[in-house]
Design a protein around this motif. Structure first.
Motif, short mmCIF file in Angstrom:
data_model
loop_
_atom_site.label_atom_id
_atom_site.label_comp_id
_atom_site.label_asym_id
_atom_site.label_seq_id
_atom_site.Cartn_x
_atom_site.Cartn_y
_atom_site.Cartn_z
N UNK A 124 -1.89 6.05 -9.29
CA UNK A 124 -0.77 5.44 -9.99
C UNK A 124 0.26 6.49 -10.44
N UNK A 125 -0.13 7.75 -10.42
CA UNK A 125 0.79 8.80 -10.87
C UNK A 125 1.98 8.96 -9.94
N UNK A 126 1.91 8.42 -8.72
CA UNK A 126 3.05 8.50 -7.81
C UNK A 126 4.27 7.79 -8.39
N UNK A 127 4.05 6.70 -9.10
CA UNK A 127 5.17 5.96 -9.69
C UNK A 127 5.78 6.74 -10.85
N UNK A 128 4.95 7.42 -11.62
CA UNK A 128 5.50 8.26 -12.68
C UNK A 128 6.26 9.45 -12.13
N UNK A 129 5.81 9.96 -10.97
CA UNK A 129 6.49 11.11 -10.36
C UNK A 129 7.90 10.75 -9.90
N UNK B 13 -5.00 1.87 5.71
CA UNK B 13 -5.88 1.39 4.65
C UNK B 13 -5.09 0.48 3.74
N UNK B 14 -5.31 -0.84 3.88
CA UNK B 14 -4.48 -1.81 3.16
C UNK B 14 -4.81 -1.83 1.67
N UNK B 15 -6.05 -1.58 1.31
CA UNK B 15 -6.44 -1.58 -0.10
C UNK B 15 -7.01 -0.20 -0.44
N UNK B 16 -6.26 0.66 -1.13
CA UNK B 16 -6.76 2.00 -1.44
C UNK B 16 -8.00 1.93 -2.34
N UNK B 17 -8.97 2.73 -2.00
CA UNK B 17 -10.20 2.76 -2.81
C UNK B 17 -9.98 3.46 -4.14
N UNK B 18 -9.17 4.52 -4.13
CA UNK B 18 -8.86 5.27 -5.36
C UNK B 18 -7.34 5.31 -5.53
N UNK B 19 -6.74 4.26 -6.08
CA UNK B 19 -5.27 4.24 -6.20
C UNK B 19 -4.74 5.35 -7.09
N UNK C 151 0.58 -0.05 -0.22
CA UNK C 151 -0.71 0.63 -0.11
C UNK C 151 -0.53 2.14 -0.05
N UNK C 152 0.44 2.60 0.75
CA UNK C 152 0.65 4.04 0.90
C UNK C 152 1.18 4.66 -0.38
N UNK C 153 1.94 3.90 -1.17
CA UNK C 153 2.46 4.44 -2.43
C UNK C 153 1.36 4.71 -3.44
N UNK C 154 0.16 4.16 -3.21
CA UNK C 154 -0.97 4.36 -4.12
C UNK C 154 -1.99 5.33 -3.55
#
Length: 291
Positions: A71-76, A63-69, A48-51
């Motif tokens: 996804x760019x964190x994974x690309x970073x 916040x277990x389910x992010x409202x606005x994930x 959850x925090x990674x998103x």
């Protein structure tokens, strides 16, 4: 003449039998559910925090389910560190260690279980006692040996000291003890050597414990951090756990969301391997617990 009839002797007074308390299925399911939640909760929090953005990572309740994930964190992760190189190094090191432990532990387990020689039990208990020695107490002599061999700052410095293992020997020995000796003795009568008996008869029957050993070894060395930290200096030779530390940045100023994104990526191979070998893993654990 009166017939004498044997009267049955009265049974001695017996104490009432106490029933052992039985664990109801509902209680078992509840305990397993709570345990599973305790194990899965940190992983779900990391996912959850990674998103999320770093600013919202620690704000308020989790916040277990992010409202606005995000996804760019994974690309970073791939942009900030050479993640492909770290993956390749980890696969190479872990794969060689798993292969080495499967070979050495299976052969030594067979020898301790099936081959009679003087000092068998004493030698086995000495090997087993090494499991109680912490890694930190032997790291200095191991480092000196690696330095003497000229393997400092190389991946082989991580592979060679980990090829053999006391736990793998114990696991395989326990499984081989349950196998019938008559198979090997019949092959020996026909002229087969110990190695032929091992390779052609017993090793093919030991797939379940070998899969168990492979999964446990992969999980342990895929996540290993201490020895790579001691033996490796070049970034190009870093394994995945050591390489992910660089995502923290200087003095830990990096984005926690990007760090946890890297952690989730690193977790995927272990999960996939466990799922692929789950049936053999459980079968090997159960088989090794009956001796």
């Amino acid at each position: 003449m009166t017939a004498i009839v044997d009267q049955p002797t009265p049974a001695p007074h017996q104490a009432p039998h106490r029933r052992r308390p039985r664990i109801t299925p509902m209680l078992s399911v509840t305990v397993l559910t709570v345990t599973a939640m305790l194990v899965v909760a940190p992983i779900m929090w990391a996912l959850s925090t990674s998103l999320r953005t770093p600013a919202t990572s620690f704000g308020g309740a989790p916040q277990w389910i992010p409202t606005d994930p995000v996804w760019s964190n994974y690309g970073a992760v791939f942009e900030q560190v050479p993640l492909a190189t770290f993956f390749l190094n980890s696969f190479l090191v872990t794969g060689l260690i798993v292969a080495g432990q499967l070979i050495t532990s299976t052969m030594s387990g067979y020898a301790f279980a099936m081959v009679r020689f003087r000092g068998n039990k004493a030698l086995f208990w000495i090997i087993l006692a090494t499991m109680m020695v912490p890694l930190q107490t032997t790291i200095i002599p191991v480092f000196l040996i690696i330095k003497y061999l000229g393997l400092t700052d190389s991946l082989m410095a991580l592979v060679l000291p980990a090829v053999g293992g006391a736990f793998g020997t114990f696991l395989m020995r326990q499984y081989f003890l349950q196998m019938p000796r008559a198979l090997g003795e019949a092959a020996r009568v026909d002229g087969a050597s110990h190695f032929q008996v091992f390779a052609r008869i017993y090793a093919p029957m030991a797939r379940a414990p070998m899969a168990t050993l492979a999964v446990l070894t992969f999980s342990a060395y895929w996540n290993e951090f201490f020895r790579p930290l001691i033996f490796l200096q070049s970034t190009a030779r870093f394994t995945l756990p050591l390489g992910l530390v660089t995502l923290q940045g200087t003095y830990g100023t990096g984005s926690i969301s990007i760090v946890l994104a890297g952690v989730i990526i690193a977790l995927i191979p272990s999960v996939l391997i466990f799922i692929a070998a789950q049936r053999y893993f459980v079968e090997g654990i159960v088989a090794g617990s009956f001796r």
